[in-house]
Write a protein that holds these residues in place. Structure first.
Motif, PDB file in Angstrom:
ATOM      1  N   GLU A  43      -5.090   5.612   0.096  1.00 59.36           N
ATOM      2  CA  GLU A  43      -5.159   4.348  -0.626  1.00 59.36           C
ATOM      3  C   GLU A  43      -4.179   3.332  -0.052  1.00 59.36           C
ATOM      4  OE1 GLU A  43      -4.885   2.831  -5.305  1.00 59.36           O
ATOM      5  OE2 GLU A  43      -4.547   4.928  -4.752  1.00 59.36           O
ATOM      6  N   LEU A  44      -3.031   3.824   0.362  1.00 57.14           N
ATOM      7  CA  LEU A  44      -2.002   2.943   0.911  1.00 57.14           C
ATOM      8  C   LEU A  44      -2.391   2.403   2.278  1.00 57.14           C
ATOM      9  CD1 LEU A  44       0.954   1.888   0.604  1.00 57.14           C
ATOM     10  CD2 LEU A  44       1.674   3.942   1.822  1.00 57.14           C
TER      11      LEU A  44
ATOM     12  N   LYS B 169      -5.567   2.506   3.879  1.00 58.25           N
ATOM     13  CA  LYS B 169      -6.867   1.848   3.962  1.00 58.25           C
ATOM     14  C   LYS B 169      -7.033   0.710   2.965  1.00 58.25           C
ATOM     15  CE  LYS B 169      -8.499   4.490   7.207  1.00 58.25           C
ATOM     16  NZ  LYS B 169      -8.811   3.956   8.550  1.00 58.25           N
ATOM     17  N   GLN B 170      -6.027   0.522   2.095  1.00 58.27           N
ATOM     18  CA  GLN B 170      -6.101  -0.535   1.084  1.00 58.27           C
ATOM     19  C   GLN B 170      -7.378  -0.410   0.240  1.00 58.27           C
ATOM     20  OE1 GLN B 170      -3.540  -3.107   0.736  1.00 58.27           O
ATOM     21  NE2 GLN B 170      -2.588  -1.445   1.882  1.00 58.27           N
TER      22      GLN B 170
ATOM     23  N   GLU C  78       5.066  -2.843   1.991  1.00 56.03           N
ATOM     24  CA  GLU C  78       4.174  -2.337   0.950  1.00 56.03           C
ATOM     25  C   GLU C  78       4.835  -2.409  -0.417  1.00 56.03           C
ATOM     26  OE1 GLU C  78       1.190  -1.726   1.427  1.00 56.03           O
ATOM     27  OE2 GLU C  78       1.078  -1.640   3.605  1.00 56.03           O
TER      28      GLU C  78
ATOM     29  N   GLU D 168       4.803  -6.145  -1.479  1.00 55.71           N
ATOM     30  CA  GLU D 168       3.500  -6.769  -1.707  1.00 55.71           C
ATOM     31  C   GLU D 168       2.636  -5.962  -2.662  1.00 55.71           C
ATOM     32  OE1 GLU D 168       1.637  -7.342   2.007  1.00 55.71           O
ATOM     33  OE2 GLU D 168       3.180  -8.690   2.804  1.00 55.71           O
TER      34      GLU D 168
ATOM     35  N   LEU E 219      -0.103  -2.716  -3.517  1.00 58.68           N
ATOM     36  CA  LEU E 219      -1.352  -2.271  -2.917  1.00 58.68           C
ATOM     37  C   LEU E 219      -2.367  -3.396  -2.975  1.00 58.68           C
ATOM     38  CD1 LEU E 219      -1.566   1.277  -4.496  1.00 58.68           C
ATOM     39  CD2 LEU E 219      -0.789   0.648  -2.206  1.00 58.68           C
ATOM     40  N   GLN E 220      -3.034  -3.617  -1.860  1.00 57.03           N
ATOM     41  CA  GLN E 220      -4.030  -4.679  -1.759  1.00 57.03           C
ATOM     42  C   GLN E 220      -5.401  -4.040  -1.572  1.00 57.03           C
ATOM     43  OE1 GLN E 220      -3.136  -7.798  -2.244  1.00 57.03           O
ATOM     44  NE2 GLN E 220      -0.975  -7.232  -2.358  1.00 57.03           N
ATOM     45  N   VAL E 221      -6.402  -4.734  -1.938  1.00 60.37           N
ATOM     46  CA  VAL E 221      -7.773  -4.247  -1.813  1.00 60.37           C
ATOM     47  C   VAL E 221      -8.342  -4.729  -0.491  1.00 60.37           C
ATOM     48  CG1 VAL E 221     -10.076  -4.229  -2.814  1.00 60.37           C
ATOM     49  CG2 VAL E 221      -8.073  -4.313  -4.293  1.00 60.37           C
ATOM     50  N   SER E 222      -8.765  -3.792   0.354  1.00 61.36           N
ATOM     51  CA  SER E 222      -9.300  -4.169   1.665  1.00 61.36           C
ATOM     52  C   SER E 222     -10.802  -4.383   1.575  1.00 61.36           C
ATOM     53  CB  SER E 222      -8.996  -3.088   2.685  1.00 61.36           C
ATOM     54  OG  SER E 222      -9.646  -1.909   2.334  1.00 61.36           O
TER      55      SER E 222
END
Length: 449
Positions: free
Chosen positions: A313-314, A316-317, A428, A431, A433-436
């Motif tokens: 998850e970290l 591959k976002q 990280e 910021e 976790l961001q959604v890729s």
């Protein structure tokens, strides 16, 4: 608190929930083990329990009459007669037992209990020496005294030869010092007890799981053969030689009275714990003990899988919902319940294969949708397959469990370090976790007219 720490706290809480589920599964395994122990007790109650063979020992009862003269304070002498009922005990100079252990099984519901039938042949020699006595002695009928734990296990009528004369074995015998035998062989046909006495005994004895023999002689030799492939040698003396193969085992004990305290233990009052030579018919892969050990690796399943998800998850976002973590953890926990339930029906190796295959297929199918890629789902399925295979190797290889476990943990740590070698943890953490995913850009606000 940033988003990554929040997500980590949620995952840790979910891991604790799964560990509670694993603890409950462990309780189920303990209950099944207790049911199995109850089944063993039930078989013992209707068949015969573990057997301990002691003897034979030569016992010669006698009545000693002595005259005692006492002088009173006034100088009057008075003579009285005292009679004592005593016994002279002689242990074999040589004791040799050879036998075949024929295993079989009894069932109590789902549970199998290992039982056996011993086809034993005992022979030995006594050096008969009169004890030191006083006064006049009247000898009673001599006999050979023996003891077996459960006389219900005696099959047929034992054949006994003493000095070439056939004798008969009977139940019950008086206590000799502190030892209480429960079988005796009256020596009706022995005309003289001077010097030497030899005996031969054919004895078929049934029992449950464990057979033990006390080395009562000055020189003791016990030789056992059986088709059982996984014996457990116990007691105070291990076999001098043993050969365990796929077609059974052969073991030979050779014990001297110089190395054993059995004779003194039998003459003590009360009797002390007796030195024994023992063998047990154990199951090579006991399903309950192995299932219990497997659940102890459950935390490793959860940590590795949840950690792999979090790292994925970290990097591959790709956000994964806590509910999906929870379902994945429950899928891991149900494996151990399937394992113990299948192992009651089939061999442990087959049960492990069925339970792990079912869980791997289910989780691979589910992860293909969670990770939005069949390739990714198959990748995690391959990781789970390797993990299940490694744990099975640890379970069946007790001697190498530590080194194998250490190497496995080292490899896992190396894989995590390699996968996260380029992660900027400071970025990280700041910021989150961001959604890729490709997002539709927000339209700019209209210019004022």
């Amino acid at each position: 608190m940033n988003k990554m720490l929040q997500k980590g706290a949620v995952i840790a809480a979910l891991a604790c929930v799964i560990l509670i589920a694993l603890y409950m599964v462990s309780g189920v395994i303990d209950d099944r083990q207790k049911y199995r122990d109850t089944a063993v007790q039930s078989i013992e109650a209707s068949y015969a329990g573990p057997q301990v063979l002691i003897g034979p020992v030569l016992v010669r009862p006698y009545v000693q009459t002595t005259e005692i003269t006492e002088t009173s304070d006034k100088g009057v002498k008075r003579t009285s007669v005292r009679k004592q009922e005593l016994s002279a005990t002689s242990f074999p100079r040589e004791l040799d037992m050879r036998g075949s252990l024929l295993p079989s099984e009894r069932r109590h519901g789902l549970y199998k209990v290992e039982v056996y039938e011993l086809q034993g042949h005992l022979k030995g020699e006594f050096d008969v020496v009169d004890p030191k006595t006083e006064g006049s002695v009247v000898w009673g009928e001599p006999y050979l005294a023996l003891s077996v734990t459960d006389v219900r296990g005696i099959i047929g009528t034992p054949r006994v030869m003493v000095n070439g004369v056939e004798e008969t074995m009977l139940q019950g015998a008086p206590a000799t010092t502190g030892w209480q035998p429960n079988l005796r062989i009256p020596l009706h046909g022995v005309s003289s007890m001077k010097g030497h006495l030899d005996f031969y005994l054919d004895l078929n004895l049934a029992g449950t799981e464990t057979l033990s023999m006390a080395p009562v002689g000055d020189a003791n030799r016990l030789e056992l053969r059986s088709v059982w492939r996984s014996p457990l040698f116990a007691g105070q003396f291990l076999p001098r030689t043993r050969d365990v193969a796929s077609d059974g085992f052969q073991a030979v004990w050779e014990v001297s009275s110089l190395a054993s305290g059995t004779q003194a233990q039998l003459e003590a009052n009360p009797v002390k714990p007796i030195d024994l030579m023992s063998v047990s018919l154990t199951t090579l892969l006991d399903p309950y003990s192995l299932s219990s050990r497997a659940t102890k690796y459950g935390i490793l399943f959860v940590v590795i899988t949840f950690g792999g998800f979090f790292i994925f998850e970290l990097i591959k976002q790709l956000p994964i919902h806590p509910v999906q973590y929870l379902l994945l953890g429950l899928g891991l926990a149900i494996f151990f319940l399937l394992l113990v339930s299948f192992s009651e029906r089939v061999a442990f190796g087959t049960a492990y294969l069925l339970a792990s295959a079912a869980c791997i297929v289910l989780l691979t199918f589910y992860l293909s949708y969670v990770l939005r890629s069949t390739t990714r789902g198959l990748g995690f399925g391959a990781m789970l397959t390797s993990l299940y295979a490694a744990i099975y190797g640890l379970l069946i290889s007790e001697d190498n469990a530590l080194v194998l476990g250490s190497l496995m943990l080292f490899c896992l740590l190396s894989a995590v370090m390699f996968a996260t070698r380029e992660v900027d943890w400071y970025r990280e953490a700041s910021e989150g976790l961001q959604v890729s995913q490709d997002r539709t850009p927000t339209a700019p606000p209209p210019h004022p007219s």
